[in-house]
Design a protein around this motif. Structure first.
Motif, PDB file in Angstrom:
ATOM      1  N   ILE A  43      70.036  24.140 -75.721  1.00 15.91           N
ATOM      2  CA  ILE A  43      69.212  23.191 -74.986  1.00 15.91           C
ATOM      3  C   ILE A  43      68.696  22.150 -75.971  1.00 15.91           C
ATOM      4  O   ILE A  43      67.903  22.458 -76.864  1.00 15.91           O
ATOM      5  CB  ILE A  43      68.022  23.881 -74.295  1.00 15.91           C
ATOM      6  CG1 ILE A  43      68.499  25.088 -73.466  1.00 15.91           C
ATOM      7  CG2 ILE A  43      67.253  22.885 -73.443  1.00 15.91           C
ATOM      8  CD1 ILE A  43      69.440  24.721 -72.339  1.00 15.91           C
ATOM      9  N   LEU A  44      69.174  20.932 -75.814  1.00 14.32           N
ATOM     10  CA  LEU A  44      68.729  19.821 -76.650  1.00 14.32           C
ATOM     11  C   LEU A  44      67.965  18.813 -75.793  1.00 14.32           C
ATOM     12  O   LEU A  44      67.921  18.931 -74.571  1.00 14.32           O
ATOM     13  CB  LEU A  44      69.922  19.117 -77.308  1.00 14.32           C
ATOM     14  CG  LEU A  44      70.859  19.951 -78.183  1.00 14.32           C
ATOM     15  CD1 LEU A  44      71.954  19.050 -78.755  1.00 14.32           C
ATOM     16  CD2 LEU A  44      70.094  20.638 -79.313  1.00 14.32           C
ATOM     17  N   VAL A  45      67.389  17.836 -76.456  1.00 15.70           N
ATOM     18  CA  VAL A  45      66.756  16.736 -75.734  1.00 15.70           C
ATOM     19  C   VAL A  45      67.421  15.434 -76.150  1.00 15.70           C
ATOM     20  O   VAL A  45      67.942  15.314 -77.259  1.00 15.70           O
ATOM     21  CB  VAL A  45      65.230  16.660 -76.005  1.00 15.70           C
ATOM     22  CG1 VAL A  45      64.546  17.909 -75.482  1.00 15.70           C
ATOM     23  CG2 VAL A  45      64.943  16.480 -77.492  1.00 15.70           C
ATOM     24  N   LYS A  46      67.415  14.491 -75.242  1.00 22.23           N
ATOM     25  CA  LYS A  46      67.981  13.165 -75.506  1.00 22.23           C
ATOM     26  C   LYS A  46      66.905  12.150 -75.184  1.00 22.23           C
ATOM     27  O   LYS A  46      66.312  12.182 -74.096  1.00 22.23           O
ATOM     28  CB  LYS A  46      69.226  12.949 -74.639  1.00 22.23           C
ATOM     29  CG  LYS A  46      69.959  11.664 -74.940  1.00 22.23           C
ATOM     30  CD  LYS A  46      71.321  11.619 -74.237  1.00 22.23           C
ATOM     31  CE  LYS A  46      71.206  11.486 -72.754  1.00 22.23           C
ATOM     32  NZ  LYS A  46      72.512  11.196 -72.098  1.00 22.23           N
ATOM     33  N   GLN A  47      66.639  11.246 -76.127  1.00 21.95           N
ATOM     34  CA  GLN A  47      65.605  10.260 -75.880  1.00 21.95           C
ATOM     35  C   GLN A  47      65.857   8.962 -76.636  1.00 21.95           C
ATOM     36  O   GLN A  47      66.631   8.922 -77.599  1.00 21.95           O
ATOM     37  CB  GLN A  47      64.229  10.818 -76.234  1.00 21.95           C
ATOM     38  CG  GLN A  47      64.067  11.323 -77.644  1.00 21.95           C
ATOM     39  CD  GLN A  47      62.708  11.976 -77.863  1.00 21.95           C
ATOM     40  OE1 GLN A  47      61.681  11.492 -77.396  1.00 21.95           O
ATOM     41  NE2 GLN A  47      62.706  13.101 -78.559  1.00 21.95           N
ATOM     42  N   TYR A 108      70.496  12.496 -79.688  1.00 22.90           N
ATOM     43  CA  TYR A 108      70.382  13.911 -79.312  1.00 22.90           C
ATOM     44  C   TYR A 108      69.603  14.618 -80.405  1.00 22.90           C
ATOM     45  O   TYR A 108      69.901  14.458 -81.594  1.00 22.90           O
ATOM     46  CB  TYR A 108      71.768  14.540 -79.166  1.00 22.90           C
ATOM     47  CG  TYR A 108      72.556  14.029 -77.994  1.00 22.90           C
ATOM     48  CD1 TYR A 108      72.581  14.711 -76.786  1.00 22.90           C
ATOM     49  CD2 TYR A 108      73.290  12.835 -78.098  1.00 22.90           C
ATOM     50  CE1 TYR A 108      73.315  14.236 -75.707  1.00 22.90           C
ATOM     51  CE2 TYR A 108      74.027  12.358 -77.024  1.00 22.90           C
ATOM     52  CZ  TYR A 108      74.032  13.061 -75.840  1.00 22.90           C
ATOM     53  OH  TYR A 108      74.753  12.584 -74.773  1.00 22.90           O
ATOM     54  N   GLU A 109      68.602  15.412 -80.011  1.00 21.80           N
ATOM     55  CA  GLU A 109      67.710  16.038 -80.978  1.00 21.80           C
ATOM     56  C   GLU A 109      67.333  17.448 -80.545  1.00 21.80           C
ATOM     57  O   GLU A 109      67.509  17.832 -79.390  1.00 21.80           O
ATOM     58  CB  GLU A 109      66.427  15.203 -81.119  1.00 21.80           C
ATOM     59  CG  GLU A 109      66.663  13.722 -81.373  1.00 21.80           C
ATOM     60  CD  GLU A 109      65.387  12.905 -81.265  1.00 21.80           C
ATOM     61  OE1 GLU A 109      64.284  13.501 -81.290  1.00 21.80           O
ATOM     62  OE2 GLU A 109      65.484  11.669 -81.152  1.00 21.80           O
ATOM     63  N   MET A 209      69.967  15.240 -88.091  1.00 18.78           N
ATOM     64  CA  MET A 209      70.491  16.245 -89.002  1.00 18.78           C
ATOM     65  C   MET A 209      70.037  17.639 -88.583  1.00 18.78           C
ATOM     66  O   MET A 209      70.715  18.632 -88.845  1.00 18.78           O
ATOM     67  CB  MET A 209      70.019  15.943 -90.431  1.00 18.78           C
ATOM     68  CG  MET A 209      70.684  16.785 -91.500  1.00 18.78           C
ATOM     69  SD  MET A 209      72.475  16.503 -91.513  1.00 18.78           S
ATOM     70  CE  MET A 209      73.047  18.021 -92.252  1.00 18.78           C
ATOM     71  N   GLY A 210      68.888  17.718 -87.916  1.00 14.62           N
ATOM     72  CA  GLY A 210      68.392  19.017 -87.464  1.00 14.62           C
ATOM     73  C   GLY A 210      69.351  19.695 -86.507  1.00 14.62           C
ATOM     74  O   GLY A 210      69.507  20.918 -86.531  1.00 14.62           O
TER      75      GLY A 210
END
Length: 232
Positions: A43-47, A108-109, A209-210
């Motif tokens: 589960i990632l977030v995009k912002q 994407y983070e 990079m995370g």
């Protein structure tokens, strides 16, 4: 959030040269690699990140014309009429400024947040971020610390602590998306486990990079548990 710029000077004893640096004073942060054990996906977030967008905009200004554009002698065809609200890429005179679309600033983070609540532990702050941004209710005891490291070493020098959390569909209690009242516009994204490493090293997908590091960590430490190839 006010982030002050600070300048400080140091005199080099060896040759007496005076040097100065600029840096931003900001909070430390936490990030969380979230793995859904029900659907076997991350589960990632995009912002939207303004700094990324402006960087791409500056890059587009420096991009030279392609040979086909330089050699073309044919008049350009008439452009279709564009609604006023869609003219973000044009100057007041109606000429193109080569402004990239808003998607150029989207990244994407990992789910993440600032350590700005002195009364809460890092784990409690991470738990809040997972709930607010991704909609999963995770117990503090289920958060596993991966490591901590310095981020933004050239500008802030702040520390980020990275956690790992396993969730299931049963833990999904909300839509996530962050807090719109605080200016957060976050989209929750799922990356299947078997596509993770391909995703991590695909340079056409803008990411932090995370994301790359945490996917590699998962492959090295957790993949054997699920007996699923991460497509390395």
């Amino acid at each position: 959030l006010f982030i002050p710029f600070i300048k400080f000077c140091i005199n080099e004893r060896s040759n007496g040269t005076k040097k100065s640096w600029d840096f931003m004073q900001t909070h430390d942060s936490v990030s969380v690699l979230i793995f859904n054990t029900t659907s076997h996906c991350f589960i990632l977030v995009k912002q939207f990140r303004p700094a990324v967008y402006m960087s791409e905009w500056e890059r587009s200004k420096l991009k030279p014309l392609q040979p086909a554009e330089e050699e073309s002698a044919e008049p350009a065809p008439a452009e279709p009429k564009v609604p006023e609200e869609d003219k973000a890429g044009e100057t007041s005179e109606g000429t193109s400024s080569h402004q990239p679309p808003a998607s150029a600033g989207v990244t994407y983070e990992l789910c993440a947040g600032l350590v700005d609540k002195p009364n809460l532990s890092l784990e409690e702050i991470a738990r809040q971020e997972v709930l607010e941004e991704c909609g999963y209710d995770v117990s503090v005891t289920k958060l596993r610390k991966i490591t901590s490291f310095r981020s933004g070493v050239g500008v802030t020098g702040s520390k980020q602590t990275m956690f790992y959390a396993e969730v299931s569909d049963e833990n999904h209690v909300g839509e996530g998306g962050g807090k719109p009242q605080e200016g957060e516009l976050i989209e929750v994204v799922k990356v299947p486990l078997h596509e993770a490493m391909t995703f991590a090293f695909d340079e056409s997908i803008p990411k932090t990079m995370g994301v790359i590091f945490s996917f590699i960590w998962f492959h090295s430490n957790m993949s054997p548990k699920y007996k699923i190839s991460t497509n390395v």
